[in-house]
Scaffold this motif. Structure first.
Motif, PDB file in Angstrom:
ATOM      1  N   VAL A 157       0.854  -1.178   0.000  1.00 25.88           N
ATOM      2  CA  VAL A 157       0.000   0.000   0.000  1.00 25.88           C
ATOM      3  C   VAL A 157       0.893   1.232   0.000  1.00 25.88           C
ATOM      4  CG1 VAL A 157      -1.839   1.227   1.218  1.00 25.88           C
ATOM      5  CG2 VAL A 157      -1.767  -1.276   1.264  1.00 25.88           C
ATOM      6  N   GLY A 158       0.649   2.151  -0.925  1.00 23.16           N
ATOM      7  CA  GLY A 158       1.482   3.338  -1.085  1.00 23.16           C
ATOM      8  C   GLY A 158       1.226   4.405  -0.039  1.00 23.16           C
ATOM      9  N   SER A 159       2.003   5.481  -0.111  1.00 22.38           N
ATOM     10  CA  SER A 159       1.838   6.631   0.784  1.00 22.38           C
ATOM     11  C   SER A 159       0.478   7.276   0.564  1.00 22.38           C
ATOM     12  CB  SER A 159       2.931   7.671   0.521  1.00 22.38           C
ATOM     13  OG  SER A 159       4.186   7.137   0.805  1.00 22.38           O
ATOM     14  N   ASN A 160      -0.102   7.798   1.638  1.00 20.59           N
ATOM     15  CA  ASN A 160      -1.410   8.451   1.583  1.00 20.59           C
ATOM     16  C   ASN A 160      -2.476   7.555   0.959  1.00 20.59           C
ATOM     17  OD1 ASN A 160      -0.390  10.923   2.695  1.00 20.59           O
ATOM     18  ND2 ASN A 160       0.522  11.321   0.687  1.00 20.59           N
ATOM     19  N   SER A 161      -2.404   6.261   1.209  1.00 16.03           N
ATOM     20  CA  SER A 161      -3.331   5.296   0.630  1.00 16.03           C
ATOM     21  C   SER A 161      -3.809   4.340   1.718  1.00 16.03           C
ATOM     22  CB  SER A 161      -2.639   4.484  -0.470  1.00 16.03           C
ATOM     23  OG  SER A 161      -2.120   5.330  -1.467  1.00 16.03           O
ATOM     24  N   ARG A 162      -4.881   3.644   1.432  1.00 15.66           N
ATOM     25  CA  ARG A 162      -5.370   2.592   2.319  1.00 15.66           C
ATOM     26  C   ARG A 162      -6.260   1.654   1.536  1.00 15.66           C
ATOM     27  NH1 ARG A 162     -10.356   2.493   4.850  1.00 15.66           N
ATOM     28  NH2 ARG A 162     -11.827   4.030   4.082  1.00 15.66           N
ATOM     29  N   VAL A 163      -6.377   0.416   2.012  1.00 17.58           N
ATOM     30  CA  VAL A 163      -7.278  -0.563   1.401  1.00 17.58           C
ATOM     31  C   VAL A 163      -8.040  -1.289   2.504  1.00 17.58           C
ATOM     32  CG1 VAL A 163      -5.832  -0.904  -0.649  1.00 17.58           C
ATOM     33  CG2 VAL A 163      -5.568  -2.418   1.303  1.00 17.58           C
ATOM     34  N   GLU A 164      -9.194  -1.804   2.139  1.00 16.30           N
ATOM     35  CA  GLU A 164      -9.980  -2.652   3.018  1.00 16.30           C
ATOM     36  C   GLU A 164     -10.212  -3.969   2.295  1.00 16.30           C
ATOM     37  OE1 GLU A 164     -13.568  -0.589   4.014  1.00 16.30           O
ATOM     38  OE2 GLU A 164     -12.560   0.719   5.439  1.00 16.30           O
ATOM     39  N   VAL A 165      -9.941  -5.068   2.994  1.00  8.48           N
ATOM     40  CA  VAL A 165     -10.074  -6.396   2.426  1.00  8.48           C
ATOM     41  C   VAL A 165     -11.163  -7.147   3.183  1.00  8.48           C
ATOM     42  CG1 VAL A 165      -8.889  -8.581   1.977  1.00  8.48           C
ATOM     43  CG2 VAL A 165      -7.621  -6.431   1.808  1.00  8.48           C
ATOM     44  N   VAL A 166     -12.096  -7.750   2.456  1.00  8.68           N
ATOM     45  CA  VAL A 166     -13.088  -8.632   3.062  1.00  8.68           C
ATOM     46  C   VAL A 166     -12.521 -10.040   3.005  1.00  8.68           C
ATOM     47  CG1 VAL A 166     -15.433  -9.528   2.934  1.00  8.68           C
ATOM     48  CG2 VAL A 166     -14.983  -7.140   2.358  1.00  8.68           C
ATOM     49  N   LEU A 167     -12.373 -10.662   4.180  1.00  2.09           N
ATOM     50  CA  LEU A 167     -11.830 -12.013   4.278  1.00  2.09           C
ATOM     51  C   LEU A 167     -12.915 -13.051   4.012  1.00  2.09           C
ATOM     52  CD1 LEU A 167      -9.574 -11.423   7.409  1.00  2.09           C
ATOM     53  CD2 LEU A 167      -8.923 -11.366   4.994  1.00  2.09           C
ATOM     54  N   PRO A 168     -12.543 -14.297   3.735  1.00  3.38           N
ATOM     55  CA  PRO A 168     -13.538 -15.319   3.390  1.00  3.38           C
ATOM     56  C   PRO A 168     -14.653 -15.500   4.420  1.00  3.38           C
ATOM     57  CG  PRO A 168     -11.361 -16.115   2.860  1.00  3.38           C
ATOM     58  CD  PRO A 168     -11.181 -14.810   3.596  1.00  3.38           C
ATOM     59  N   ASP A 169     -14.361 -15.245   5.693  1.00  2.00           N
ATOM     60  CA  ASP A 169     -15.403 -15.401   6.716  1.00  2.00           C
ATOM     61  C   ASP A 169     -16.265 -14.158   6.873  1.00  2.00           C
ATOM     62  OD1 ASP A 169     -13.756 -13.624   8.055  1.00  2.00           O
ATOM     63  OD2 ASP A 169     -13.446 -14.896   9.805  1.00  2.00           O
ATOM     64  N   GLY A 170     -15.999 -13.117   6.042  1.00  2.00           N
ATOM     65  CA  GLY A 170     -16.782 -11.901   6.092  1.00  2.00           C
ATOM     66  C   GLY A 170     -16.194 -10.803   6.959  1.00  2.00           C
ATOM     67  N   SER A 171     -15.126 -11.106   7.709  1.00  2.00           N
ATOM     68  CA  SER A 171     -14.510 -10.068   8.536  1.00  2.00           C
ATOM     69  C   SER A 171     -13.734  -9.095   7.656  1.00  2.00           C
ATOM     70  CB  SER A 171     -13.619 -10.684   9.615  1.00  2.00           C
ATOM     71  OG  SER A 171     -12.622 -11.497   9.043  1.00  2.00           O
ATOM     72  N   LEU A 172     -13.439  -7.925   8.217  1.00  5.60           N
ATOM     73  CA  LEU A 172     -12.834  -6.841   7.458  1.00  5.60           C
ATOM     74  C   LEU A 172     -11.424  -6.563   7.962  1.00  5.60           C
ATOM     75  CD1 LEU A 172     -13.430  -4.672   5.296  1.00  5.60           C
ATOM     76  CD2 LEU A 172     -14.196  -3.203   7.149  1.00  5.60           C
ATOM     77  N   LEU A 173     -10.485  -6.420   7.038  1.00  3.66           N
ATOM     78  CA  LEU A 173      -9.102  -6.096   7.351  1.00  3.66           C
ATOM     79  C   LEU A 173      -8.781  -4.754   6.717  1.00  3.66           C
ATOM     80  CD1 LEU A 173      -6.277  -6.914   8.421  1.00  3.66           C
ATOM     81  CD2 LEU A 173      -5.917  -8.056   6.225  1.00  3.66           C
ATOM     82  N   ARG A 174      -8.386  -3.772   7.541  1.00  2.00           N
ATOM     83  CA  ARG A 174      -8.013  -2.449   7.035  1.00  2.00           C
ATOM     84  C   ARG A 174      -6.499  -2.344   7.053  1.00  2.00           C
ATOM     85  NH1 ARG A 174     -12.734  -0.355  10.437  1.00  2.00           N
ATOM     86  NH2 ARG A 174     -14.347  -0.102   8.845  1.00  2.00           N
ATOM     87  N   ILE A 175      -5.938  -1.916   5.927  1.00  2.00           N
ATOM     88  CA  ILE A 175      -4.489  -1.821   5.787  1.00  2.00           C
ATOM     89  C   ILE A 175      -4.135  -0.376   5.476  1.00  2.00           C
ATOM     90  CG2 ILE A 175      -2.466  -2.734   4.610  1.00  2.00           C
ATOM     91  CD1 ILE A 175      -4.337  -5.156   3.867  1.00  2.00           C
ATOM     92  N   ALA A 176      -3.276   0.204   6.326  1.00  2.00           N
ATOM     93  CA  ALA A 176      -2.932   1.614   6.239  1.00  2.00           C
ATOM     94  C   ALA A 176      -1.805   1.863   5.240  1.00  2.00           C
ATOM     95  CB  ALA A 176      -2.522   2.129   7.622  1.00  2.00           C
ATOM     96  N   GLU A 177      -1.532   3.139   5.033  1.00  2.00           N
ATOM     97  CA  GLU A 177      -0.490   3.556   4.085  1.00  2.00           C
ATOM     98  C   GLU A 177       0.873   2.977   4.458  1.00  2.00           C
ATOM     99  OE1 GLU A 177       0.613   7.716   4.191  1.00  2.00           O
ATOM    100  OE2 GLU A 177      -0.195   7.890   6.205  1.00  2.00           O
ATOM    101  N   ARG A 178       1.706   2.820   3.431  1.00  3.09           N
ATOM    102  CA  ARG A 178       3.076   2.306   3.555  1.00  3.09           C
ATOM    103  C   ARG A 178       3.134   0.999   4.326  1.00  3.09           C
ATOM    104  NH1 ARG A 178       5.522   8.008   5.182  1.00  3.09           N
ATOM    105  NH2 ARG A 178       3.812   7.749   6.600  1.00  3.09           N
ATOM    106  N   SER A 179       2.165   0.103   4.034  1.00  4.35           N
ATOM    107  CA  SER A 179       2.120  -1.217   4.669  1.00  4.35           C
ATOM    108  C   SER A 179       2.171  -2.278   3.596  1.00  4.35           C
ATOM    109  CB  SER A 179       0.840  -1.389   5.467  1.00  4.35           C
ATOM    110  OG  SER A 179       0.747  -0.439   6.497  1.00  4.35           O
ATOM    111  N   GLY A 180       2.514  -3.475   3.994  1.00 10.20           N
ATOM    112  CA  GLY A 180       2.519  -4.593   3.089  1.00 10.20           C
ATOM    113  C   GLY A 180       2.168  -5.880   3.814  1.00 10.20           C
ATOM    114  N   ILE A 181       1.530  -6.765   3.116  1.00  8.13           N
ATOM    115  CA  ILE A 181       1.255  -8.095   3.670  1.00  8.13           C
ATOM    116  C   ILE A 181       1.471  -9.136   2.594  1.00  8.13           C
ATOM    117  CG2 ILE A 181      -0.378  -7.344   5.435  1.00  8.13           C
ATOM    118  CD1 ILE A 181      -2.610  -8.318   3.606  1.00  8.13           C
TER     119      ILE A 181
END
Length: 99
Positions: free
Chosen positions: A75-99
């Motif tokens: 995830v780049g600077s000044n950016s964010r993403v939200e991922v819906v996992l298979p069980d329906g839970s939500l994962l929020r990933i902040a700027e300058r992060s990686g998984i």
């Protein structure tokens, strides 16, 4: 002709409704029974890239794009993403992060 059957108390009616609702949830597979089988991006703000585990290609992340085991997310600077996992839970990933 009037019914001779006694009226159920409000508590008994509520218990019956809750029991029926619980059985419906159990038979339907629970409240989050949506079986996506994979994760997907619900929200993409800014810029993020995904390196595919399947073919090694790198592409820009877009909403509703799938995310599977082994994919690498940046995830780049000044950016964010939200991922819906298979069980329906939500994962929020902040700027300058990686998984």
């Amino acid at each position: 002709m009037q019914s001779t059957r006694p009226q159920a108390s409000p508590q008994a009616r509520l218990a019956r409704v809750l029991a029926i609702g619980a059985m419906t949830l159990i038979l339907a597979g629970g409240p989050a029974s949506a079986d996506y089988g994979y994760s997907y991006f619900r929200t993409v703000e800014g810029y993020a890239t995904l390196d595919s585990a399947e073919d090694g290609s790198s592409l820009e992340v877009l909403e509703n794009h799938p995310l599977v085991a082994g994919d690498l997310l940046q995830v780049g600077s000044n950016s964010r993403v939200e991922v819906v996992l298979p069980d329906g839970s939500l994962l929020r990933i902040a700027e300058r992060s990686g998984i």
